[in-house]
Scaffold this active site. Structure first.
Site, PDB file in Angstrom:
ATOM      1  N   SER A 113      45.730  40.362  39.775  1.00 56.12           N
ATOM      2  CA  SER A 113      44.458  39.711  40.074  1.00 56.12           C
ATOM      3  C   SER A 113      43.511  39.834  38.888  1.00 56.12           C
ATOM      4  O   SER A 113      43.823  39.397  37.792  1.00 56.12           O
ATOM      5  CB  SER A 113      43.871  40.290  41.349  1.00 56.12           C
ATOM      6  OG  SER A 113      42.810  39.499  41.827  1.00 56.12           O
ATOM      7  N   ASP A 128      39.849  33.689  38.312  1.00 59.36           N
ATOM      8  CA  ASP A 128      40.499  34.892  37.808  1.00 59.36           C
ATOM      9  C   ASP A 128      41.973  34.578  37.542  1.00 59.36           C
ATOM     10  O   ASP A 128      42.421  33.451  37.780  1.00 59.36           O
ATOM     11  CB  ASP A 128      40.303  36.055  38.790  1.00 59.36           C
ATOM     12  CG  ASP A 128      40.938  35.816  40.144  1.00 59.36           C
ATOM     13  OD1 ASP A 128      41.171  34.638  40.500  1.00 59.36           O
ATOM     14  OD2 ASP A 128      41.208  36.800  40.863  1.00 59.36           O
ATOM     15  N   ASP A 178      44.844  35.022  38.967  1.00 62.19           N
ATOM     16  CA  ASP A 178      45.734  34.490  39.998  1.00 62.19           C
ATOM     17  C   ASP A 178      45.060  33.423  40.862  1.00 62.19           C
ATOM     18  O   ASP A 178      45.626  32.953  41.838  1.00 62.19           O
ATOM     19  CB  ASP A 178      46.309  35.609  40.867  1.00 62.19           C
ATOM     20  CG  ASP A 178      45.272  36.276  41.754  1.00 62.19           C
ATOM     21  OD1 ASP A 178      44.109  36.382  41.333  1.00 62.19           O
ATOM     22  OD2 ASP A 178      45.616  36.706  42.871  1.00 62.19           O
ATOM     23  N   ASP A 206      42.420  33.190  42.958  1.00 62.80           N
ATOM     24  CA  ASP A 206      41.936  33.319  44.337  1.00 62.80           C
ATOM     25  C   ASP A 206      40.447  33.654  44.386  1.00 62.80           C
ATOM     26  O   ASP A 206      39.881  33.831  45.461  1.00 62.80           O
ATOM     27  CB  ASP A 206      42.760  34.338  45.128  1.00 62.80           C
ATOM     28  CG  ASP A 206      42.652  35.762  44.606  1.00 62.80           C
ATOM     29  OD1 ASP A 206      41.990  35.983  43.564  1.00 62.80           O
ATOM     30  OD2 ASP A 206      43.233  36.667  45.226  1.00 62.80           O
TER      31      ASP A 206
END
Length: 460
Positions: free
Chosen positions: A106, A250, A252, A254
């Protein structure tokens, strides 16, 4: 260097010693545990798992270890390659798979990677399930397949197309309204997979895209957490390009942060506020965020004759309460949008599409839209305690001190005053109480945090 074994997945720094960092042996062990747990849970050996990764440098190595280990268990692997967290979540039910693994740490720096674990619905496994996986990893009680029963391996390169088309097909996404505005959008994807997915979506929506850090090399040009102090470059570029909007995700994809046409941050907390405002104008219902998210979400819901509820902190907790209340929209104040008409996971792509629809229909600039929402300011402090202090007892004392106020004990102690609030949460790993506050000015928020620290000290 660190290895964090939590109920939501395995996260650690690459290299170093086994069981102290995320080494190849640790990757194999925890992948084996999850695969074996799924086989036991689904009561069959020939499972199908979807695997996808962000662009961080260690991703290819970790991906090879994970997919080969799953094949070694006799599990069929569908490898999406470079992907996003929400895309993998979409593809698990799309492919009728039994689960999935997302390889991403993340917003953590490039040294980190992680295994995030999904069930057959493409949702994060529960805390109880996660504890079972960790126990299985500890015991190493799993058995690999014999040579004739090894799992098959295939790749897919159409996952972004499928994800984006599902977004475009949503009734609440008005692609024509967005196209008519011909928005110019700057995208900062911190050189990860959002640099592929977000421009692809925006181009489908007729936007002119200016790319900043969209080359998926995994070499993050700034701290990948989308906070104000890390986003000076996109703020400058939005002004230079005379763009309508800046979009920041970010690694990833999400978490979604927005920049207005003046190069000012819209406010990560306000991503959910704006999307909830749009959806609740069209369908009254329930909105969910966590206890540490802005009060502005509650204000918007109540102004539109809708209900608002707060969950414990954590995406799994938000999703659980959303299902219980049949929520129209939910998410977290870190820019995480969860739109259940698409899927129960934080998704920056659907967040972008819903926000642009709202912006187009309101016929306002981003800054004008932001000015329609109440302005709150948040503070974050902590108080470190000695190990011998009973933190739970201390929080109970704080609850009693403010018993005449609106109190929630769903997750620590949250005290809602008329014009501000404070949320006290204990750390799970050290004798610390984290103190989150929100008020009508930054000074008021910070002062409230200091008052709470003084009150806690007086009760020790």
């Amino acid at each position: 260097m660190a290895l964090i074994k939590s109920i939501s997945g395995i996260r650690g720094t690459i290299g170093g010693k086994v069981d102290e960092n995320l080494t190849p042996l640790d990757v194999v062990k925890f992948t084996s545990a999850f695969g074996a747990w799924l086989q036991n849970n689904r009561n069959k050996k020939d499972l199908t798992l979807v695997v996808g990764r962000d662009a961080r440098i260690s991703g290819s190595m970790v991906n090879s270890l994970v997919t080969a280990t799953l094949q070694g268990l006799g599990i069929h692997v569908v490898d999406l390659g470079l992907s996003t967290t929400p895309t993998v979540e979409i593809m698990v039910p799309e492919l009728h798979a039994d689960g999935g693994i997302i390889l991403t740490a993340s917003h953590n720096p490039k040294q980190w990677n992680a295994l995030k674990l999904l069930n057959e619905k493409g949702e994060f496994i529960t805390g109880e399930n996660g504890a079972e996986v960790l126990a299985l990893a500890e015991s190493e009680d799993f058995e690999y397949a014999e040579v004739d029963d090894l799992g098959q391996y295939e790749t897919r390169d159409d996952a972004f197309d499928i994800h984006i088309q599902q977004i475009l097909d949503l009734p609440m996404v008005d692609a024509e309204a967005i196209r008519s505005k011909k928005f110019k959008v700057v995208v900062d994807a911190v050189n990860s997979t959002g640099g592929i997915a977000i421009p692809q979506l925006l181009e489908k929506l007729g936007c002119e895209v200016v790319k900043l850090y969209c080359d998926p090399t995994g070499h993050f040009p700034h701290n990948p957490e989308p906070l104000k102090e890390h986003l000076g470059d996109i703020c400058e570029l939005v002004k230079k390009e005379k763009a309508d909007l800046g979009v920041v995700v970010d690694p990833d994809v999400d978490r979604l942060a927005l920049v207005d046409e003046n190069g000012e941050l819209f406010g990560e907390e306000y991503t959910l506020v704006a999307v909830a405002d749009y959806l609740l104008r069209n369908k009254k219902g329930v909105t969910i965020s966590n206890l540490s998210s802005s009060r502005a979400v509650r204000d918007v819901a109540r102004n539109l004759d809708s209900e608002y509820f707060a969950s414990a902190v954590g995406e799994v907790n938000v999703v659980t309460l959303m299902k219980e209340k049949n929520a129209v929209i939910g998410g977290e104040g870190n820019g995480g949008i969860i739109y259940p008409d698409l899927h129960y996971g934080r998704d920056s792509l659907v967040g972008v599409a819903l926000f642009l629809t709202h912006l187009a229909k309101e016929d306002k600039t981003v800054s004008e839209l932001r000015a329609t929402y109440p302005s709150y300011f948040m503070g974050k402090k902590k108080i470190e305690l000695t190990p011998d202090i009973d933190v739970d007892s201390l929080l109970t004392k704080m609850q009693n001190e403010y018993q005449n106020e609106e109190i929630s004990t769903v997750d620590g102690v949250k005290i809602d005053f008329k014009d501000n609030w404070v949320h006290l949460r204990k750390s799970n790993t050290e004798p610390i109480i984290r103190i989150y506050t929100e008020a009508f000015s930054q000074k008021e928020a910070d002062d409230l945090g200091d008052q709470m620290i003084a009150k806690i000290k007086s009760l020790i």
